[in-house]
Design a protein around this motif. Structure first.
Motif, PDB file in Angstrom:
ATOM      1  N   ILE A  13       0.863  -1.176   0.000  1.00 13.85           N
ATOM      2  CA  ILE A  13       0.000   0.000   0.000  1.00 13.85           C
ATOM      3  C   ILE A  13       0.900   1.227   0.000  1.00 13.85           C
ATOM      4  O   ILE A  13       1.527   1.557   1.015  1.00 13.85           O
ATOM      5  N   ASP A  76     -12.050  -3.114   1.182  1.00 14.28           N
ATOM      6  CA  ASP A  76     -12.316  -4.389   1.857  1.00 14.28           C
ATOM      7  C   ASP A  76     -12.528  -5.505   0.839  1.00 14.28           C
ATOM      8  O   ASP A  76     -11.985  -6.603   0.980  1.00 14.28           O
ATOM      9  N   ILE A  79      -9.083  -6.301  -1.009  1.00 17.64           N
ATOM     10  CA  ILE A  79      -8.071  -7.049  -0.266  1.00 17.64           C
ATOM     11  C   ILE A  79      -8.538  -8.473   0.037  1.00 17.64           C
ATOM     12  O   ILE A  79      -7.723  -9.400   0.082  1.00 17.64           O
ATOM     13  N   VAL A  87       1.320  -7.812   3.873  1.00 15.78           N
ATOM     14  CA  VAL A  87       0.932  -6.449   3.511  1.00 15.78           C
ATOM     15  C   VAL A  87       2.044  -5.508   3.959  1.00 15.78           C
ATOM     16  O   VAL A  87       2.468  -5.538   5.120  1.00 15.78           O
ATOM     17  N   GLU A  95      -0.564   3.130   7.000  1.00 16.49           N
ATOM     18  CA  GLU A  95      -1.019   2.199   8.040  1.00 16.49           C
ATOM     19  C   GLU A  95      -2.184   2.801   8.810  1.00 16.49           C
ATOM     20  O   GLU A  95      -3.153   2.099   9.129  1.00 16.49           O
ATOM     21  N   PHE A  98      -5.287   2.476   6.376  1.00 14.06           N
ATOM     22  CA  PHE A  98      -5.777   1.166   5.943  1.00 14.06           C
ATOM     23  C   PHE A  98      -5.483   0.019   6.906  1.00 14.06           C
ATOM     24  O   PHE A  98      -5.944  -1.103   6.685  1.00 14.06           O
ATOM     25  N   ARG A 101      -8.476  -1.908   8.356  1.00 15.11           N
ATOM     26  CA  ARG A 101      -9.174  -2.701   7.325  1.00 15.11           C
ATOM     27  C   ARG A 101      -8.391  -3.982   7.014  1.00 15.11           C
ATOM     28  O   ARG A 101      -8.980  -5.056   6.826  1.00 15.11           O
ATOM     29  N   VAL A 102      -7.070  -3.865   6.926  1.00 13.07           N
ATOM     30  CA  VAL A 102      -6.234  -5.043   6.692  1.00 13.07           C
ATOM     31  C   VAL A 102      -6.407  -6.043   7.830  1.00 13.07           C
ATOM     32  O   VAL A 102      -6.577  -7.248   7.613  1.00 13.07           O
ATOM     33  N   GLN A 105      -9.991  -7.700   7.561  1.00 13.45           N
ATOM     34  CA  GLN A 105     -10.248  -8.544   6.393  1.00 13.45           C
ATOM     35  C   GLN A 105      -9.222  -9.665   6.213  1.00 13.45           C
ATOM     36  O   GLN A 105      -9.562 -10.729   5.706  1.00 13.45           O
ATOM     37  N   CYS A 106      -7.974  -9.418   6.619  1.00 15.40           N
ATOM     38  CA  CYS A 106      -6.914 -10.420   6.438  1.00 15.40           C
ATOM     39  C   CYS A 106      -6.074 -10.531   7.708  1.00 15.40           C
ATOM     40  O   CYS A 106      -4.887 -10.159   7.722  1.00 15.40           O
ATOM     41  N   ARG A 111       2.017  -8.068   8.676  1.00 18.27           N
ATOM     42  CA  ARG A 111       1.940  -6.622   8.453  1.00 18.27           C
ATOM     43  C   ARG A 111       3.317  -5.996   8.682  1.00 18.27           C
ATOM     44  O   ARG A 111       3.863  -6.049   9.793  1.00 18.27           O
ATOM     45  N   CYS A 156       1.964  -2.885  13.756  1.00 16.14           N
ATOM     46  CA  CYS A 156       2.464  -3.811  12.730  1.00 16.14           C
ATOM     47  C   CYS A 156       3.275  -4.931  13.382  1.00 16.14           C
ATOM     48  O   CYS A 156       3.675  -4.845  14.537  1.00 16.14           O
TER      49      CYS A 156
END
Length: 423
Positions: A13, A76, A79, A87, A95, A98, A101-102, A105-106, A111, A156
């Protein structure tokens, strides 16, 4: 599962599209992309910014490109469809935008935050300089941007730190766990004898060069220092010498510095920085503030060009190895050492060899690539246990991102209602 041989899907990203010919940050991102590609990993690069003439065509490299929207649920869906195993956030701002959301969703994706440099360090130093006060750790600790940047690091799995100075600062001043940091400087192939033999000699080179993206405040300030305080003194002693300034996005002020009578030439963007660096005898970088490590200085070493810079310029770049030129913070001493380096071949040649030692010892691409990939796969194989150790990070995820999430959801709903009302 053997993660070392497993196929990875990297979703980067970006804060902007990759511009390796415009900035060291762009070159750094390209180095990471090339590192991942050599592993045979799939890469998707997405950003909310718009492309321009300097943006690299990543598709030609085999990288998928996607355009992203802020505060929009389309991210969303995108990804989830990509289902990346890793990611990478390009600087802490992405960061913040997003990260939640990361995570939602994942959750199983590794990260990684690529800091590029510590923004809080660079900006706090800049503010101190503008106010005429001495930079201190107290100023840094009270900085709002420092709190945001460190919080992003905690959220992260680990952050890429480019400078050994910043690595030490994060550990000793901010008490950041070393497990949350990974030192990864610029990546260069080793300088071998064949490459050295292609370099122009001392006598074949002439003039001075300064280079840097002018959207980056330290570079604009350094150019002003050259124009007003340093170059007039050098030119008085070396009347035939010229200074050539290169860099993307020059301001009108910088463009107006161009003066043939003074031997001060402003060229702006250059397609191939290596070509002009390799022809120059010395690179000048009188940086008064900044952070990270300086691509212009490693590029100079890689092209056999000694440099004169400041303590800020060399910070975290050469450990105990001798610099490939001189390091001077006083403008008068800066001028004196520049003239000496330009005029004395034996000193110049020793400085050039110092640069070779620095690149080959500290920026060896092959060695650094292998260690980084090993680090990634090791953490992936123990990700749950690794995350359990980062309790502070889970707190930031729970509290900070809840507010970020609901603010984003509110903006998203507001935009949707406006869109309905407009129709």
């Amino acid at each position: 599962m053997n993660l070392t041989s497993a196929k990875q899907h990297i979703f980067i990203i970006g804060s902007v599209w990759v511009e390796p010919k415009s900035s060291a940050a762009g070159s750094r991102m390209l180095q990471l992309i090339e590192l991942f590609l050599t592993q045979g990993w799939e890469i998707t690069f997405g950003t909310t910014s718009k492309k321009n003439a300097n943006s690299l065509d990543l598709i030609e490299l085999g990288v998928k490109e996607v355009s992203l929207k802020l505060n929009d649920e389309s991210f969303d869906h995108a990804i989830c469809k990509l289902s990346p195993s890793i990611v990478v956030f390009d600087r802490f701002m992405t960061e913040e935008q997003f990260g939640w959301r990361v995570m939602e969703q994942c959750p199983g994706a590794l990260r990684i935050l690529d800091t590029e440099d510590l923004h809080c360090l660079r900006k706090t130093r800049h503010e101190a300089l503008k106010k005429g006060i001495v930079f201190s750790e107290e100023l840094l600790l009270s900085s709002e941007i420092a709190k945001r940047e460190i919080a992003a690091m905690y959220r992260c799995d680990f952050s890429l730190i480019i400078s050994t100075y910043e690595l030490q600062l994060l550990e000793q001043t901010f008490n950041l766990d070393t497990d949350l940091m990974y030192h990864l400087p610029f990546l260069y192939p080793k300088i071998d004898q064949e490459k050295e033999q292609l370099w122009k000699s001392f006598k074949e080179r002439e003039h001075f060069i300064s280079i840097g993206n002018f959207l980056h405040a330290p570079n604009t300030d350094a150019t002003i220092q050259l124009k007003k305080h340093i170059w007039p003194q050098i030119r008085a002693k070396l009347p035939e010498a010229e200074l050539h300034i290169y860099g993307a996005y020059p301001t009108q002020q910088v463009l107006e510095f161009n003066n043939e009578k003074e031997g001060f030439y402003v060229h702006g963007f250059i397609e191939d920085a290596n070509e002009v660096i390799e022809k120059s005898r010395i690179l000048l970088a009188p940086l008064r503030f900044g952070a990270g490590i300086k691509g212009k200085l490693t590029d100079a070493m890689y092209n056999g060009t000694p440099s004169v810079t400041t303590t800020i310029g060399t910070e975290g770049m050469h450990e105990e190895l001798e610099w490939n030129g001189f390091v001077e913070d006083d403008p008068c001493q800066f001028v004196e050492k520049t003239i000496q380096l330009y005029s004395e071949q034996d000193i110049w040649e020793r400085a050039q060899q110092n640069g070779v030692k620095i690149i080959n010892s500290l920026y060896d691409k092959q060695k650094l690539d292998k260690a980084f990939v090993s680090h990634i796969t090791h953490i992936q194989s123990n990700l749950k246990a690794f995350r359990k150790k980062n309790f502070i990070g889970s707190l930031f995820q729970h509290h900070t991102l809840q507010s970020t999430k609901y603010m984003s959801k509110w903006i998203e709903e507001k935009q949707r209602n406006q869109s309905i009302g407009g129709t």
